[in-house]
Write a protein that holds these residues in place. Structure first.
Motif, PDB file in Angstrom:
ATOM      1  N   LEU A 162     -23.656   1.843  -3.684  1.00 27.86           N
ATOM      2  CA  LEU A 162     -23.215   3.186  -4.015  1.00 27.86           C
ATOM      3  C   LEU A 162     -23.463   4.118  -2.830  1.00 27.86           C
ATOM      4  O   LEU A 162     -24.521   4.054  -2.199  1.00 27.86           O
ATOM      5  N   ARG A 163     -22.516   4.982  -2.548  1.00 30.90           N
ATOM      6  CA  ARG A 163     -22.701   5.972  -1.493  1.00 30.90           C
ATOM      7  C   ARG A 163     -23.390   7.208  -2.072  1.00 30.90           C
ATOM      8  O   ARG A 163     -23.039   7.674  -3.158  1.00 30.90           O
ATOM      9  N   VAL A 164     -24.374   7.723  -1.344  1.00 36.40           N
ATOM     10  CA  VAL A 164     -25.125   8.900  -1.772  1.00 36.40           C
ATOM     11  C   VAL A 164     -25.149   9.906  -0.632  1.00 36.40           C
ATOM     12  O   VAL A 164     -24.887   9.567   0.525  1.00 36.40           O
ATOM     13  N   SER A 165     -25.467  11.161  -0.946  1.00 34.26           N
ATOM     14  CA  SER A 165     -25.525  12.201   0.073  1.00 34.26           C
ATOM     15  C   SER A 165     -26.799  13.011  -0.097  1.00 34.26           C
ATOM     16  O   SER A 165     -27.438  12.983  -1.152  1.00 34.26           O
ATOM     17  N   GLY A 166     -27.152  13.751   0.948  1.00 32.29           N
ATOM     18  CA  GLY A 166     -28.365  14.547   0.904  1.00 32.29           C
ATOM     19  C   GLY A 166     -29.508  13.823   1.582  1.00 32.29           C
ATOM     20  O   GLY A 166     -29.345  13.215   2.650  1.00 32.29           O
ATOM     21  N   ASP A 167     -30.660  13.842   0.958  1.00 33.83           N
ATOM     22  CA  ASP A 167     -31.864  13.231   1.514  1.00 33.83           C
ATOM     23  C   ASP A 167     -32.092  11.858   0.878  1.00 33.83           C
ATOM     24  O   ASP A 167     -32.228  11.751  -0.345  1.00 33.83           O
ATOM     25  N   LEU A 168     -32.141  10.817   1.692  1.00 34.78           N
ATOM     26  CA  LEU A 168     -32.285   9.465   1.155  1.00 34.78           C
ATOM     27  C   LEU A 168     -33.632   9.283   0.465  1.00 34.78           C
ATOM     28  O   LEU A 168     -33.728   8.598  -0.570  1.00 34.78           O
ATOM     29  N   ASP A 169     -34.682   9.890   1.004  1.00 26.05           N
ATOM     30  CA  ASP A 169     -36.000   9.761   0.379  1.00 26.05           C
ATOM     31  C   ASP A 169     -36.038  10.382  -1.012  1.00 26.05           C
ATOM     32  O   ASP A 169     -36.766   9.923  -1.894  1.00 26.05           O
ATOM     33  N   THR A 170     -35.245  11.439  -1.233  1.00 21.30           N
ATOM     34  CA  THR A 170     -35.154  12.036  -2.565  1.00 21.30           C
ATOM     35  C   THR A 170     -34.548  11.044  -3.546  1.00 21.30           C
ATOM     36  O   THR A 170     -34.987  10.935  -4.697  1.00 21.30           O
TER      37      THR A 170
ATOM     38  N   GLY B 281     -26.445   4.208  15.202  1.00 18.30           N
ATOM     39  CA  GLY B 281     -25.614   5.401  15.054  1.00 18.30           C
ATOM     40  C   GLY B 281     -24.948   5.539  13.702  1.00 18.30           C
ATOM     41  O   GLY B 281     -24.280   6.541  13.437  1.00 18.30           O
ATOM     42  N   HIS B 282     -25.104   4.532  12.827  1.00 15.72           N
ATOM     43  CA  HIS B 282     -24.492   4.592  11.508  1.00 15.72           C
ATOM     44  C   HIS B 282     -25.491   5.117  10.476  1.00 15.72           C
ATOM     45  O   HIS B 282     -26.678   5.274  10.741  1.00 15.72           O
ATOM     46  N   HIS B 283     -25.005   5.337   9.273  1.00 20.04           N
ATOM     47  CA  HIS B 283     -25.836   5.913   8.229  1.00 20.04           C
ATOM     48  C   HIS B 283     -26.938   4.955   7.783  1.00 20.04           C
ATOM     49  O   HIS B 283     -26.820   3.735   7.856  1.00 20.04           O
ATOM     50  N   GLU B 284     -27.997   5.558   7.267  1.00 15.50           N
ATOM     51  CA  GLU B 284     -29.142   4.808   6.771  1.00 15.50           C
ATOM     52  C   GLU B 284     -28.863   4.342   5.339  1.00 15.50           C
ATOM     53  O   GLU B 284     -28.099   4.956   4.605  1.00 15.50           O
ATOM     54  N   CYS B 285     -29.499   3.249   4.960  1.00 17.28           N
ATOM     55  CA  CYS B 285     -29.354   2.766   3.588  1.00 17.28           C
ATOM     56  C   CYS B 285     -30.701   2.307   3.054  1.00 17.28           C
ATOM     57  O   CYS B 285     -31.641   2.036   3.816  1.00 17.28           O
ATOM     58  N   ALA B 286     -30.806   2.242   1.731  1.00 12.74           N
ATOM     59  CA  ALA B 286     -32.020   1.787   1.067  1.00 12.74           C
ATOM     60  C   ALA B 286     -31.641   0.752   0.024  1.00 12.74           C
ATOM     61  O   ALA B 286     -30.601   0.864  -0.635  1.00 12.74           O
ATOM     62  N   TYR B 287     -32.490  -0.250  -0.125  1.00 12.06           N
ATOM     63  CA  TYR B 287     -32.265  -1.325  -1.089  1.00 12.06           C
ATOM     64  C   TYR B 287     -33.316  -1.206  -2.186  1.00 12.06           C
ATOM     65  O   TYR B 287     -34.519  -1.265  -1.927  1.00 12.06           O
TER      66      TYR B 287
ATOM     67  N   LEU C  63     -28.161   1.833  -1.629  1.00 10.34           N
ATOM     68  CA  LEU C  63     -27.798   3.236  -1.502  1.00 10.34           C
ATOM     69  C   LEU C  63     -27.450   3.514  -0.044  1.00 10.34           C
ATOM     70  O   LEU C  63     -28.299   3.397   0.832  1.00 10.34           O
ATOM     71  N   LEU C  64     -26.212   3.863   0.211  1.00 12.02           N
ATOM     72  CA  LEU C  64     -25.745   4.133   1.573  1.00 12.02           C
ATOM     73  C   LEU C  64     -25.564   5.631   1.765  1.00 12.02           C
ATOM     74  O   LEU C  64     -24.739   6.253   1.097  1.00 12.02           O
ATOM     75  N   LEU C  65     -26.349   6.213   2.653  1.00 12.40           N
ATOM     76  CA  LEU C  65     -26.250   7.638   2.924  1.00 12.40           C
ATOM     77  C   LEU C  65     -24.920   7.937   3.599  1.00 12.40           C
ATOM     78  O   LEU C  65     -24.594   7.372   4.643  1.00 12.40           O
ATOM     79  N   SER C  66     -24.141   8.825   3.009  1.00  9.86           N
ATOM     80  CA  SER C  66     -22.786   9.095   3.471  1.00  9.86           C
ATOM     81  C   SER C  66     -22.500  10.597   3.451  1.00  9.86           C
ATOM     82  O   SER C  66     -23.327  11.400   3.037  1.00  9.86           O
ATOM     83  N   ASP C  67     -21.305  10.952   3.899  1.00  7.09           N
ATOM     84  CA  ASP C  67     -20.898  12.353   3.929  1.00  7.09           C
ATOM     85  C   ASP C  67     -20.707  12.879   2.502  1.00  7.09           C
ATOM     86  O   ASP C  67     -20.160  12.179   1.648  1.00  7.09           O
ATOM     87  N   PRO C  68     -21.120  14.131   2.237  1.00  9.95           N
ATOM     88  CA  PRO C  68     -20.980  14.700   0.893  1.00  9.95           C
ATOM     89  C   PRO C  68     -19.550  14.671   0.367  1.00  9.95           C
ATOM     90  O   PRO C  68     -19.331  14.408  -0.821  1.00  9.95           O
ATOM     91  N   ALA C  69     -18.572  14.944   1.227  1.00 12.33           N
ATOM     92  CA  ALA C  69     -17.177  14.962   0.764  1.00 12.33           C
ATOM     93  C   ALA C  69     -16.768  13.601   0.228  1.00 12.33           C
ATOM     94  O   ALA C  69     -16.027  13.498  -0.756  1.00 12.33           O
ATOM     95  N   GLN C  70     -17.241  12.535   0.856  1.00 13.40           N
ATOM     96  CA  GLN C  70     -16.924  11.183   0.407  1.00 13.40           C
ATOM     97  C   GLN C  70     -17.636  10.870  -0.898  1.00 13.40           C
ATOM     98  O   GLN C  70     -17.054  10.297  -1.819  1.00 13.40           O
TER      99      GLN C  70
END
Length: 316
Positions: free
Chosen positions: A182-190, A212-218, A233-240
């Motif tokens: 799932l793509r998420v936005s904002g703060d990954l630690d939150t 250079g790419h987005h951070e992710c959490a498993y 959880l893949l940190l992505s742009d809010p619009a996406q």
């Protein structure tokens, strides 16, 4: 814009918690992923693809022929012990819009062979292959990416959902329906805080997919990606992330005590979208929440869920 502002306010609320939430119940409660619920355009084609190409079994089918509403339940193991995929259509609703926020599913079981999968897909003309990657066993790069597999194929099912098919040799996994991205936005630690304190999952690791790419959490209820169904959880742009469409619906999780789970959600200052009550169309007691990016999670009372499955097992 309203959805984005709501997510920002939720991020700030969780960041202010300063340890006020008591995560003990979420950690004590023996939870697992029960159901992944999605909408599809053509239920017949989708069901055929999952059975013939991904090796799932059809456990049951529910529906109203007169109303044009159907739900198929598929999976790799019995619903009583394994996660199941519920996919449904409603001929009276508008066509399914998948959006850009949902990532993909992952599956892996001993019978899946990618060469055979591609050959069969070409013969039947269903779905399409996006890409194929091969790795050496225990390849450092593949393990860093959370891809403990010898070969990976990315395929698209008839409904438009992406599937990461993992071919593993001589490696057993407890759950073949092994991941949801799932793509998420904002703060990954939150988000990690929510998944740990509200959903009760543990952080397996954080990683960058590439420089250079987005951070992710498993996140998972099990210590290893080879066990259970885990969430990437893949940190992505809010619009996406805000473009969720109406295809992916929710993930259902088991709980031994839905009332205590609801109370723990309140203590964590997380939203309750639907308070404790029967989940629509079932006799299962449930409570519904959502993560900071708006992904919906439904807690099912474990005993109610088992009884519901038993009562519907022979209904087709």
């Amino acid at each position: 814009m309203a959805c984005h502002c709501q997510c920002v306010r939720y991020h700030r609320t969780l960041l202010r918690m300063s340890g006020s939430a008591d995560p003990s119940w979420a950690q004590q409660d023996k939870r697992r992923v029960l159901v992944i619920d999605i909408r599809v355009r053509n239920i017949e084609h989708t069901q055929q693809f999952y059975e013939q190409h991904l090796g799932m079994r059809l456990w049951r089918r529910l529906g109203d022929l007169q109303q044009g509403q159907f739900t198929s339940v598929c999976g790799y193991g019995p619903e009583q012990t394994n996660a199941s995929l519920h996919f449904h259509n409603d001929e009276q609703r508008s066509p399914v819009h998948l959006g850009k926020a949902f990532g993909h599913f992952s599956c892996s079981h001993p019978g899946l062979r990618i060469a055979k999968l591609i050959e069969d897909m070409q013969l039947t003309g269903t779905g399409r292959v996006s890409k194929v990657e091969e790795f050496e066993v225990a390849n450092v790069e593949s393990l860093r990416l959370g891809r403990d597999a010898d070969k990976i194929a990315c395929v698209v099912d008839p409904a438009g959902y992406y599937w990461e098919v993992l071919e593993r040799h001589e490696r057993n996994v407890s759950e073949a329906l092994c991941k949801v991205m799932l793509r998420v936005s904002g703060d990954l630690d939150t988000h990690i805080k929510f998944y740990h304190e509200v959903l009760g999952m543990r952080l397996i690791r954080k990683a960058h997919l590439a420089p250079g790419h987005h951070e992710c959490a498993y996140m998972s209820y099990n210590p290893s990606e080879r066990d259970g169904t885990w969430i990437e959880l893949l940190l992505s742009d809010p619009a996406q992330v805000n473009d969720k469409g109406d295809g992916f619906q929710f993930i259902a999780i088991s709980t031994k005590n839905v009332f205590q789970t609801a109370e723990s959600i309140r203590k964590a200052n997380a939203p309750i979208l639907q308070d404790v009550g029967h989940f629509p169309g079932t006799s299962i007691t449930s409570v519904v929440t959502q993560d900071p990016s708006g992904w919906k999670y439904v807690f099912f009372n474990e005993d109610d869920y088992q009884r519901d499955v038993e009562s519907r097992q022979h209904v087709h």
